[in-house]
Design an enzyme around this catalytic site. Structure first.
Site, mmCIF file in Angstrom:
data_model
loop_
_atom_site.group_PDB
_atom_site.id
_atom_site.type_symbol
_atom_site.label_atom_id
_atom_site.label_comp_id
_atom_site.label_asym_id
_atom_site.label_seq_id
_atom_site.Cartn_x
_atom_site.Cartn_y
_atom_site.Cartn_z
ATOM 1 N N SER A 173 -13.990 -59.029 -106.351
ATOM 2 C CA SER A 173 -13.274 -60.381 -105.526
ATOM 3 C C SER A 173 -13.323 -60.165 -104.123
ATOM 4 C CB SER A 173 -11.755 -60.332 -105.860
ATOM 5 O OG SER A 173 -11.096 -59.520 -105.516
ATOM 6 N N SER A 221 -13.621 -54.648 -107.892
ATOM 7 C CA SER A 221 -13.734 -55.597 -106.804
ATOM 8 C C SER A 221 -14.314 -54.714 -105.536
ATOM 9 C CB SER A 221 -12.696 -56.398 -106.393
ATOM 10 O OG SER A 221 -12.361 -57.276 -107.552
ATOM 11 N N LYS A 275 -10.064 -58.078 -96.047
ATOM 12 C CA LYS A 275 -10.030 -59.187 -97.118
ATOM 13 C C LYS A 275 -8.677 -60.072 -97.164
ATOM 14 C CE LYS A 275 -10.429 -59.005 -102.145
ATOM 15 N NZ LYS A 275 -10.332 -58.322 -103.522
#
Length: 567
Positions: free
Chosen positions: A146, A170, A72
């Site tokens: 996210s 997330s 990420k």
């Protein structure tokens, strides 16, 4: 004709390099540029792959050799900028985050950094100047955030696993929307150094994979010894797993068909022997609302608030307006409100712990529904708040969680999650395994241990069962494919067949379906008879492909052929 040594060399050098090339080809074929923020040059990654193969060939034990992963975009990867989804925030890290370094040390190769809801603020996957990340199965729907890019990179088969973060869900909501596994470990079990914080006190680094076993293996390399005293968990009475399930009306409004899919998951656990017992969900949902509506959101301002204030003053167009509004809105929350919310949360946590006291895990839908991009655009705050109904309270209550696929609704993935007290991660994974039944698979060639296609099995969560020979009713041929592989053909008794070396692997039933969907001709899946008289699914070859293939039956198996050892 190739010597045994040259054939072994060809296989060794193709193992990881071929997987890297396939991954970059997959990136081009999927046409999803919004997945990535930073992508390493293919030549650089191939060079690293060759080094990994050489180290393995030299005798090093690299348990993640050949595995490809993504991180990420708020996690430091040396050589790529860390942006947290905001180009003007970007910095060049001097080293990998510990989680990335540990995976690399085990032989895994990182392809790049992935898109996310800016500053890890959101559960939708659309709050990014790098583009909205679309769902893997329906591009008109959101991917979930996210950790959006990481989840979709896994779901589309580009990487074997990917790193996300989870503050409000997330690491789980994107797993549910894209039909994959998301492990949200106990807070502190995986280091968050080298990660741009959202709410530092409750942030967790998570892992996505297509199977539970793949996710667990990656997590085992990421984890640290507990940095805090292990809590005294309640003694577990002997007996079946005890699964807490709230009454359906407490789940609130769900998308069409989702309540029925959830109830089917409950029945599946019950059929596997679990003891289903009731639970009052109220403290969980009330605490979930506090994460954004209460004073705890102020910690997001602590993380990046000064940068956001300055960027807004300079009219920085890279700022997502929804994210900026959430963070700056937290700036002026008074301290007394935080203390009041802490007291309320403590009371809710005590109630939640009492509800879980006689259960091993709580089963919930991961999310209440899967909105479209248009629905989120029309109501960004309301849609996001709805998505966190079941996930927002997890880290506030210091719980561990695992999200797994649980079928489909109207052709799209449906997922559930299991929650349990801190440091019950292994327990939750064992229970989640009841939702992923296994099948056996016989392999005789390129999927054998140490061969080029074996990582395909490992990525699907397969585990080695045993080595055995087939019944003496088969002949084996070397097919002119890349990478080279054999073709196993059933000839029947009395037709010159022989026993061929084979391995039996166990893998999730869903994994076998994925393997079959990508199986190239002339390979086919059929029943393979083993020397002990049992029959299991296995790879066979269409007879029409044997015209130009060398008969290698006399070697006794693929490994014998590669060594040049006739049986």
């Amino acid at each position: 004709m190739q010597t045994g040594e040259s054939k072994v060399e060809e296989h060794r050098m193709s193992t990881t390099v071929s997987r890297v090339r396939a991954a970059y080809a997959r990136i081009d074929a999927t046409g999803r540029p919004e997945i990535w923020i930073g992508l390493r040059p293919q030549e650089e990654v191939e060079a690293q792959a060759r080094l990994i193969d050489e180290r393995v060939s030299g005798g090093e034990r690299l348990l993640l050799a050949g595995r490809l992963f993504a991180a990420k975009g708020n996690i430091d990867v040396e050589g790529l900028p860390t942006t947290a989804g905001c180009p003007s925030y970007a910095y060049d890290p001097q080293a990998d985050a510990p989680v990335v370094a540990r995976l690399r040390a085990a032989g895994a190769i990182v392809l790049g950094t992935t898109n996310l809801d800016q500053f890890a603020t959101g559960l939708v996957g659309t709050r990014s100047p790098y583009g909205a990340v679309r769902g893997a199965h329906d591009p008109a729907r959101i991917s979930g955030g996210s950790s959006s890019g990481s989840a979709v990179a896994v779901a589309l088969g580009i990487v074997d696993f990917a790193l996300g973060t989870d503050t409000a869900g997330s690491g789980r909501v994107p797993a549910a929307f894209n039909g994959i596994v998301g492990l949200k470990p106990t807070r502190g079990l995986v280091p968050t150094a080298g990660v741009v914080p959202a709410c530092a006190s409750i942030d967790c680094v998570t892992v996505f994979a297509r199977t539970l076993r793949e996710a667990e293996q990656a997590l085992s390399f990421m984890a640290s010894p507990p940095a805090r005293a292990l809590p005294a968990l309640p003694g577990r009475a002997p007996g079946p797993w005890r699964i807490a399930v709230p009454p359906t009306h407490q789940l609130g409004e769900l998308d069409e068909g989702w309540a029925e899919a959830y109830e089917a998951a409950v029945r599946q656990l019950a059929a596997a022997g679990a003891d289903i017992r009731p639970l009052d969900l109220t403290p969980f949902t009330e605490a979930a609302a506090m994460l954004y509506e209460g004073a705890f959101v102020a910690e997001r301002y602590t993380a990046v608030g000064s940068f956001v204030d300055k960027a807004m003053a300079e009219a920085d167009t890279a700022l997502d307006p929804t994210v900026a509004g959430i963070i700056t809105g937290a700036r002026d929350i008074p301290a007394h409100r935080l203390f009041a919310d802490q007291d309320r949360l403590a009371a809710l946590r005590a109630r939640a712990e009492a509800e879980l006291a006689d259960a091993d895990a709580l089963l919930l839908p991961t999310a209440p529904g899967h909105p479209t991009l248009a629905e989120v655009a029309a109501d960004p705050l309301g849609a996001n708040a709805r998505l966190g109904r079941f996930t927002n309270s997890t880290n506030l209550f210091d719980l561990a969680a695992v999200a797994v696929p649980a079928g489909e609704v109207n052709g799209l993935p449906f997922g559930v999650m299991l929650l349990g007290p801190a440091f019950t991660d292994d327990r939750l994974a064992r229970i989640a395994g009841l939702l992923q039944p296994e099948v056996r698979l016989a392999v005789v060639g390129a999927h054998l241990t140490g061969q080029p296609l074996n990582p395909q099995l490992l990525a699907l969560g397969a585990r080695f069962d045993r080595t055995i020979a087939t019944a003496p009713v088969y002949r084996l041929h070397a097919l002119p494919t890349s990478p080279p592989k054999p073709g196993l053909v059933h000839v029947g008794p009395g037709a010159g067949g022989a026993a061929i070396e084979a391995e039996v692997w166990r893998l999730p039933a869903e994994g076998l379906g994925r393997l079959l969907a990508g199986l190239p001709r002339p390979m086919a899946l059929g029943r393979v008879e083993l020397a002990d008289g049992s029959h299991v699914p296995g790879f066979l070859c269409e007879p029409a492909a044997l015209a130009d293939a060398e008969d290698i039956t006399s070697y006794g198996g693929w490994r014998g052929y590669l060594r040049g050892d006739r049986a």
